[in-house]
Design an enzyme around this catalytic site. Structure first.
Site, PDB file in Angstrom:
ATOM      1  N   LYS A 185       0.829  -1.209   0.000  1.00 17.49           N
ATOM      2  CA  LYS A 185       0.000   0.000   0.000  1.00 17.49           C
ATOM      3  C   LYS A 185       0.867   1.265   0.000  1.00 17.49           C
ATOM      4  O   LYS A 185       2.079   1.187   0.159  1.00 17.49           O
ATOM      5  CB  LYS A 185      -0.962  -0.036   1.197  1.00 17.49           C
ATOM      6  CG  LYS A 185      -1.821  -1.315   1.251  1.00 17.49           C
ATOM      7  CD  LYS A 185      -2.812  -1.409   0.093  1.00 17.49           C
ATOM      8  CE  LYS A 185      -3.300  -2.795  -0.256  1.00 17.49           C
ATOM      9  NZ  LYS A 185      -3.962  -3.615   0.717  1.00 17.49           N
TER      10      LYS A 185
HETATM   11  C1  LIG Z   1      -5.004  -4.640   1.004  1.00 20.08           C
HETATM   12  C2  LIG Z   1      -6.466  -4.633   0.875  1.00 20.08           C
HETATM   13  C3  LIG Z   1      -7.300  -5.091   1.884  1.00 20.08           C
HETATM   14  C4  LIG Z   1      -6.809  -5.816   3.106  1.00 20.08           C
HETATM   15  O1  LIG Z   1      -5.822  -5.191   3.800  1.00 20.08           O
HETATM   16  P1  LIG Z   1      -4.841  -6.084   4.711  1.00 20.08           P
HETATM   17  O2  LIG Z   1      -4.112  -5.048   5.515  1.00 20.08           O
HETATM   18  O3  LIG Z   1      -3.955  -6.846   3.795  1.00 20.08           O
HETATM   19  O4  LIG Z   1      -5.679  -6.953   5.558  1.00 20.08           O
HETATM   20  C5  LIG Z   1      -8.661  -4.979   1.731  1.00 20.08           C
HETATM   21  N1  LIG Z   1      -9.185  -4.436   0.633  1.00 20.08           N
HETATM   22  C6  LIG Z   1      -8.426  -3.980  -0.363  1.00 20.08           C
HETATM   23  C7  LIG Z   1      -9.081  -3.362  -1.555  1.00 20.08           C
HETATM   24  C8  LIG Z   1      -7.049  -4.082  -0.296  1.00 20.08           C
HETATM   25  O5  LIG Z   1      -6.294  -3.639  -1.312  1.00 20.08           O
END
Ligand SMILES: *Cc1c(COP(=O)(O)O)cnc(C)c1O
Length: 378
Positions: A185
């Site tokens: 992210k």
């Molecule tokens: C990364 C992501 C998640 C989940 O996040 P985590 O921290 O990996 O649990 C949920 N929704 C979307 C769209 C994502 O890109």
């Protein structure tokens, strides 16, 4: 090919101050949830205009907790998009509720707000839109529909930290907003996430749900009144996340700059006329979490990925449509149910984009794509 010549599709950018800060936390004697978690939460709350913010161990559990705070459970329906990371829909199943998918708009790749009302039933409790690749879903339409039908909104903003909707930062307004700090992210805490809560939410319950439902009072008092999980964020992770948050403007500006370079190079190569669909040219609202293309149907995605890999370029698939996973097929979803999500999901490809990427890396990718398209006679 030498490992250093391989271009990943993303890579976290951790500065030396953060690395030194982590060492300090490790030496401090307090490494799990403590002062740094509180400091990170305060910084996030400031970033989101003073709204209540709690940090958790993932951007998945944040959404599950939002659903639990709303009392969503068996017999309830939650409307969401089939084109997302499977976490978006798995959390609906996790609380015992039923995901109801609404097809995407193939241009934005986000949930098509025009189709939401047709999916609302007497059992619908919430809408869970995703800001895919950091491009905001149509929040004006979504919040208007929610208001008309008495529904709550949980924004899966996992990919959208720093994105804007009509000049307002995502998470600064609205109902629940959930962010992820997974290493892919725009900012990371290694693993982690945060939940921005609306004014009417029970913040204390959201906190208890994070750690076994435990409530402490005085020096020695303890009670447990709810089944809480174990999803607290460690201070080591919080120190990383806090260090990252200091650079978010720079990170997102660099991502936008790289995205503009992609468009300039692709325009010069005329790839759109050759059948490649590019993402919407939004240089105001999107945080450019990803730069995703949809190649023309005659180009097999796996062949394209292999050809790029042979040139040292790593790409990603975000995402296959959720409703076609066996878990969801077992629940009755079938091919043909959401044709736009299926078409886009079958060929969408994430190109390298991260703040540490060089300008020359962009040309390396666009030249490689040009060469591969020629191989396919395009
Ligand atoms: C990364 C992501 C998640 C989940 O996040 P985590 O921290 O990996 O649990 C949920 N929704 C979307 C769209 C994502 O890109």
């Amino acid at each position: 090919m030498n490992p250093q010549d391989i271009l990943p599709f993303t890579r976290p950018d951790i500065d030396e101050d953060t690395i030194a800060g982590v060492v300090e936390v490790l030496r401090s004697g307090w490494i799990t949830t403590g002062p740094w978690c509180a400091r990170f939460e305060q910084a996030l709350s400031d970033y989101f205009g003073g709204r209540p913010v709690l940090a958790y161990s993932s951007g998945t559990v944040t959404m599950e907790i939002a659903l639990r705070l709303l009392g969503v459970g068996p017999g309830d329906e939650v409307i969401t998009t089939p084109l997302s990371w499977v976490a978006t829909s798995n959390v609906i199943l996790a609380v015992g509720a039923t995901p109801v998918f609404v097809d995407i708009d193939p241009a934005t790749r986000n949930i098509d707000a025009n189709r939401i009302e047709a999916a609302i039933t007497a059992r619908t409790r919430a809408i869970l839109p995703v800001h895919l690749a950091g491009l905001p879903a149509d929040l004006d339409a979504i919040y208007a529909i929610a208001a008309r039908h008495g529904l709550r909104v949980i924004e899966d903003a996992a990919q959208a930290i720093g994105s804007l909707w009509k000049h307002q930062r995502i998470g600064r307004f609205g109902d629940f907003a959930s962010f992820s700090f997974h290493p892919n992210k725009n900012i990371t805490s290694i693993e982690g996430g945060c939940l921005v809560l609306p004014a009417d939410a029970d913040v204390d319950l959201a906190r208890r749900l994070r750690l076994q439902g435990v409530q402490r009072s005085g020096l020695d008092g303890m009670d447990v009144d709810v089944v809480g999980g174990k999803s607290n964020l460690t201070d080591v992770a919080a120190r990383v996340g806090w260090g990252q948050l200091q650079h978010i403007e720079r990170f997102n500006a660099r991502r936008r700059d790289l995205a503009q370079r992609y468009f300039a190079a692709f325009d010069a190569l005329g790839v759109e006329a050759r059948g490649v669909q590019l993402p919407p040219r939004d240089f105001i609202q999107s945080n450019w979490h990803m730069f995703q293309i949809v190649p023309p149907p005659q180009v097999q995605r796996a062949a394209l990925m292999q050809a790029l890999k042979d040139r040292g370029i790593t790409t990603g698939v975000h995402y296959p449509p959720i409703h076609l996973f066996s878990l969801y097929r077992k629940r009755g979803f079938q091919p043909g149910g959401f044709p736009h999500a299926e078409t886009v999901g079958a060929s969408i490809l994430t190109l390298p984009l991260f703040p540490g990427m060089q300008d020359s890396d962009v040309t390396r990718v666009t030249d490689a794509l040009d060469a591969v398209l020629r191989q396919f006679g395009l």
